[in-house]
Design a protein around this motif. Structure first.
Motif, PDB file in Angstrom:
ATOM      1  N   ASN A  67      37.969  40.518  39.120  1.00 32.65           N
ATOM      2  CA  ASN A  67      37.196  39.307  39.392  1.00 32.65           C
ATOM      3  C   ASN A  67      37.607  38.213  38.413  1.00 32.65           C
ATOM      4  O   ASN A  67      38.579  38.388  37.665  1.00 32.65           O
ATOM      5  CB  ASN A  67      35.683  39.584  39.325  1.00 32.65           C
ATOM      6  CG  ASN A  67      35.264  40.225  38.008  1.00 32.65           C
ATOM      7  OD1 ASN A  67      35.736  39.813  36.942  1.00 32.65           O
ATOM      8  ND2 ASN A  67      34.376  41.208  38.072  1.00 32.65           N
ATOM      9  N   ARG A  68      36.886  37.118  38.396  1.00 23.97           N
ATOM     10  CA  ARG A  68      37.288  35.996  37.538  1.00 23.97           C
ATOM     11  C   ARG A  68      37.241  36.333  36.060  1.00 23.97           C
ATOM     12  O   ARG A  68      38.053  35.849  35.267  1.00 23.97           O
ATOM     13  CB  ARG A  68      36.379  34.790  37.798  1.00 23.97           C
ATOM     14  CG  ARG A  68      36.593  34.118  39.143  1.00 23.97           C
ATOM     15  CD  ARG A  68      35.712  32.891  39.254  1.00 23.97           C
ATOM     16  NE  ARG A  68      35.935  32.186  40.508  1.00 23.97           N
ATOM     17  CZ  ARG A  68      35.314  31.062  40.847  1.00 23.97           C
ATOM     18  NH1 ARG A  68      34.423  30.519  40.014  1.00 23.97           N
ATOM     19  NH2 ARG A  68      35.563  30.485  42.004  1.00 23.97           N
ATOM     20  N   GLU A  69      36.271  37.149  35.681  1.00 25.18           N
ATOM     21  CA  GLU A  69      36.056  37.414  34.259  1.00 25.18           C
ATOM     22  C   GLU A  69      36.813  38.622  33.720  1.00 25.18           C
ATOM     23  O   GLU A  69      37.085  38.708  32.528  1.00 25.18           O
ATOM     24  CB  GLU A  69      34.554  37.615  33.971  1.00 25.18           C
ATOM     25  CG  GLU A  69      33.709  36.358  34.098  1.00 25.18           C
ATOM     26  CD  GLU A  69      33.443  35.978  35.539  1.00 25.18           C
ATOM     27  OE1 GLU A  69      33.433  36.896  36.382  1.00 25.18           O
ATOM     28  OE2 GLU A  69      33.266  34.773  35.818  1.00 25.18           O
TER      29      GLU A  69
ATOM     30  N   CYS B 176      39.190  42.582  34.565  1.00 24.65           N
ATOM     31  CA  CYS B 176      39.955  43.515  35.401  1.00 24.65           C
ATOM     32  C   CYS B 176      39.652  44.916  34.877  1.00 24.65           C
ATOM     33  O   CYS B 176      40.128  45.307  33.805  1.00 24.65           O
ATOM     34  CB  CYS B 176      41.453  43.211  35.312  1.00 24.65           C
ATOM     35  SG  CYS B 176      42.490  44.370  36.244  1.00 24.65           S
TER      36      CYS B 176
END
Length: 217
Positions: free
Chosen positions: A6-8, A10
């Motif tokens: 996700n964006r924040e 792995c």
């Protein structure tokens, strides 16, 4: 390994139940993307008798589902651990040889394998010869992966394991089926099942219990 991205972050997926769900979804998607080509449905008034002797309305031929590289790659991915661990692999039919050949390129390892030419119940003598030659140079306790594409009652898996134990009882066998069809009675389960199907339309029956025969089909 499987990772959740996700964006924040792995993060590696380590939850075994989640991995099992992902695997199941992958194998179901392989069948769905075949647009029904791998499912052979009997016409009205007739039904199939499989080489195992089981009766069913639907026959699943996995080879018809892996005509694309993407589908072949996805099936191979989930088999890699067992294929990499095995000293030899015996498959129930030649139509799945492409899975092994692809896996060899992925793990950069030559896999010693062979395939049965016919169902073991159809030609047990030939199946014995194939397995005997494959195991010829193996050492005691070497791991051997016995792979069946589609399992219903488990008779095929059971016959395969019994035959191999007669040939080389000193080897370490792991049996598996890629797909497990639903059955109307207790089955002989392989050591590993990659995807269980549960549709009532695909149930296999013993001849004595076959509702289609009772209806005169």
């Amino acid at each position: 390994n499987i990772y959740l991205v996700n964006r924040e972050s792995c993060e590696r997926v380590i939850n075994p139940n989640l991995i099992k769900d992902i695997r199941h979804s992958d194998f179901i998607d392989v069948l769905e993307r075949s647009n029904g080509e791998c499912f052979h449905l009997a016409e009205a008034g007739v039904h199939y008798k499989a080489p195992s002797g089981m009766h069913t309305k639907v026959f699943l031929r996995l080879a018809d589902a892996i005509h694309s590289f993407g589908r072949l790659d996805r099936i191979s991915y989930w088999l890699l651990d067992e294929l990499n661990r095995a000293k030899a692999v015996l498959i129930d039919n030649w139509s799945l040889s492409s899975i092994i050949l692809h896996a060899q390129s992925v793990i950069n390892k030559k896999i010693k394998f062979d395939c049965l030419h016919q169902h073991i119940n159809t030609n047990a003598e030939d199946a014995y010869k194939v397995a005997d030659e494959l195991f010829n140079e193996l050492s005691a306790d070497d791991p051997v992966f016995l792979l069946v594409s589609v399992n219903a009652s488990g008779g095929h898996v059971s016959s395969l394991v019994d035959m191999c134990n007669r040939i080389r009882p000193d080897l370490d066998y792991i049996s598996a089926s890629i797909y497990q069809m639903p059955c109307d009675h207790e089955i002989t389960r392989p050591d590993k099942i990659f995807c269980e199907l549960d549709s009532s339309e695909m149930i296999s029956y013993l001849e004595i219990d076959c509702p289609y025969c009772k209806e005169g089909e």
